[in-house]
Scaffold this active site. Structure first.
Site, PDB file in Angstrom:
ATOM      1  CE  LYS A 174      74.190  32.024  15.729  1.00  0.00           C
ATOM      2  NZ  LYS A 174      72.966  32.084  16.672  1.00  0.00           N
ATOM      3  CG  HIS A 204      73.665  36.051  12.358  1.00  0.00           C
ATOM      4  ND1 HIS A 204      72.771  36.270  13.099  1.00  0.00           N
ATOM      5  CD2 HIS A 204      73.784  34.835  12.473  1.00  0.00           C
ATOM      6  CE1 HIS A 204      71.820  35.269  12.838  1.00  0.00           C
ATOM      7  NE2 HIS A 204      72.110  34.457  12.209  1.00  0.00           N
ATOM      8  N   GLY A 264      73.432  22.567  22.457  1.00  0.00           N
ATOM      9  CA  GLY A 264      73.037  23.731  22.730  1.00  0.00           C
ATOM     10  C   GLY A 264      71.990  24.060  22.315  1.00  0.00           C
ATOM     11  CG  LEU A 265      66.631  25.530  23.266  1.00  0.00           C
ATOM     12  CD1 LEU A 265      66.565  23.890  22.636  1.00  0.00           C
ATOM     13  CD2 LEU A 265      66.336  26.139  23.908  1.00  0.00           C
ATOM     14  N   GLY A 266      69.044  25.045  20.128  1.00  0.00           N
ATOM     15  CA  GLY A 266      68.977  26.418  19.095  1.00  0.00           C
ATOM     16  C   GLY A 266      67.425  27.121  19.775  1.00  0.00           C
ATOM     17  CE1 TYR A 309      68.993  33.299  14.908  1.00  0.00           C
ATOM     18  CE2 TYR A 309      68.636  32.136  17.148  1.00  0.00           C
ATOM     19  CZ  TYR A 309      69.514  32.772  16.041  1.00  0.00           C
ATOM     20  OH  TYR A 309      70.322  31.751  15.286  1.00  0.00           O
ATOM     21  N   GLY A 323      91.423  27.667  25.347  1.00  0.00           N
ATOM     22  CA  GLY A 323      91.724  26.549  26.292  1.00  0.00           C
ATOM     23  C   GLY A 323      90.287  27.094  27.111  1.00  0.00           C
ATOM     24  CG  MET A 344      79.830  25.719  23.454  1.00  0.00           C
ATOM     25  SD  MET A 344      80.452  25.976  21.051  1.00  0.00           S
ATOM     26  CE  MET A 344      79.869  24.082  20.973  1.00  0.00           C
ATOM     27  N   PRO A 345      79.670  23.499  25.974  1.00  0.00           N
ATOM     28  CG  PRO A 345      78.398  24.191  27.514  1.00  0.00           C
ATOM     29  CD  PRO A 345      79.139  24.742  26.751  1.00  0.00           C
ATOM     30  CG  ASP A 390      73.177  29.990  18.607  1.00  0.00           C
ATOM     31  OD1 ASP A 390      73.962  29.729  18.953  1.00  0.00           O
ATOM     32  OD2 ASP A 390      72.196  29.849  17.630  1.00  0.00           O
TER      33      ASP A 390
END
Ligand code: A2P
Length: 319
Positions: free
Chosen positions: A81, A114, A20-22, A52, A13, A16-17, A47
């Site tokens: 993640k 991940h 997204g900027l990775g 990272y 419900g 999500m846009p 994201d």
């Protein structure tokens, strides 16, 4: 600054846009400037991942913008993640706790496993443990245990939605059959050269939305094979770029949106960050869409060679 954004509806419900900027491989001030500019332009989805090593910077920018009244938290969608060294229950929970602390958040919008290929856990700070031969030290982990930790964190409202990344249909099905909270999202390598038909169909039946990483064909990936074709330079993509007066990157992103996927283009360049958002108020014709469909099965850029020895690795996938 107002700009157009579209959203994908999830099976829980929430939404999500679609862009997204990775942030993989992005660090420091360049990352902060990119996130700040993206949020200024109208990106609403960022994201990141514990592995990272950039959640602190992402969190700083988000906190500063909210404090300055430039964004509202409820409008933003933050994904992070849990890495493959932390798939045991307690480690997964600790990992998410560390991410929330770094991001300076009480919750993320989406928390993903991940990768399905577990590593030995050598404690905080060792995400890629090596054995005496210098190879990644792998370990089988029960993904159902990890998922149960994810359900617990969802219940505590640490994550509004939970999902997986780099999973194959069998791994998703195993979780799906036992899950109290169903996976809402699969993040995967997807682009015109690797369209993931099997996963698209499988997830479509379950209303699991897909998010494409490396939608432009991973041009910045440091260890690409010299023989791999460059998607942004594909003659068909360049031809459509010329005809539509859009960049090759915009053509590739529009293609994935038309396939119903979310996209996570990475960029530290202001012009390209802007271009990559300008993909909603026009679309490829169905005949041009068909032309890009024909580029499928050309290159998978992330071969995950370290995981090939892993019991969870799907040898049936054509790598
Ligand atoms: P830059 O930061 O200089 O823009 P992917 O998301 O497929 O892995 O691609 C990310 C890489 O693609 C980054 O190196 C980024 O470099 C570059 N890039 C991002 N957007 C575009 C675009 N619209 N056209 C060409 N290259 C792009």
């Amino acid at each position: 600054m107002a700009s157009i954004m579209s959203y994908l509806s999830m099976n829980n419900g929430l939404r999500m846009p679609a862009v997204g900027l990775g942030t993989y491989l992005m660090k420091g001030d360049a990352l902060k400037r990119a996130v700040d500019y993206a949020l200024f332009l109208g990106y609403r989805h960022i994201d990141t991942a514990l592995s990272y090593g950039n959640e602190v910077e992402v969190g700083e920018v988000i906190k500063d913008r909210i404090r300055a009244g430039k964004n509202k938290r409820k409008d933003l969608f933050i994904t992070t993640k849990v890495p493959c060294a932390y798939l045991e229950r307690d480690a997964a929970i600790k990992s998410a706790e560390m991410s929330l602390e770094s991001l300076k958040q009480t919750h993320v919008d989406l928390l993903l496993i991940h990768q399905p290929w577990g590593n030995v856990n050598r404690g905080v700070g060792t995400l890629k443990p090596l054995n005496s031969k210098g190879e990644r030290e792998l370990k089988h982990h029960d993904l159902l245990e990890t998922w149960s930790a994810f359900e617990q964190m969802h219940g505590q409202n640490w994550a509004k939605s939970i999902g997986v990344s780099n999973f194959n249909p069998e791994q998703i099905q195993r979780i799906w059959d036992k899950a109290k909270i169903k996976p809402a999202n699969l993040q995967l390598e997807a682009h015109a050269y690797w369209q993931q038909k099997k996963l698209v169909e499988f997830c479509g039946e379950k209303n699991i939305i897909l998010t494409a990483y490396s939608p432009l064909g991973a041009p910045s990936k440091p260890d690409k094979k010299p023989e791999d074709l460059v998607l942004l330079e594909d003659p068909q993509v360049k031809q459509l770029s010329f005809e539509y007066k859009k960049t090759p990157g915009q053509i590739l992103l529009n293609f994935l949106l038309l396939k119903g996927m979310g996209v996570l283009p990475k960029s530290q360049n202001f012009e390209r960050i802007k271009d990559n958002l300008d993909i909603f108020d026009w679309k490829l014709s169905s005949s041009d869409f068909e032309k890009l469909l024909k580029l499928d099965n050309t290159v998978k850029y992330f071969t995950n060679e370290w995981a090939h020895r892993h019991p969870e690795f799907d040898k049936s996938e054509p790598f």
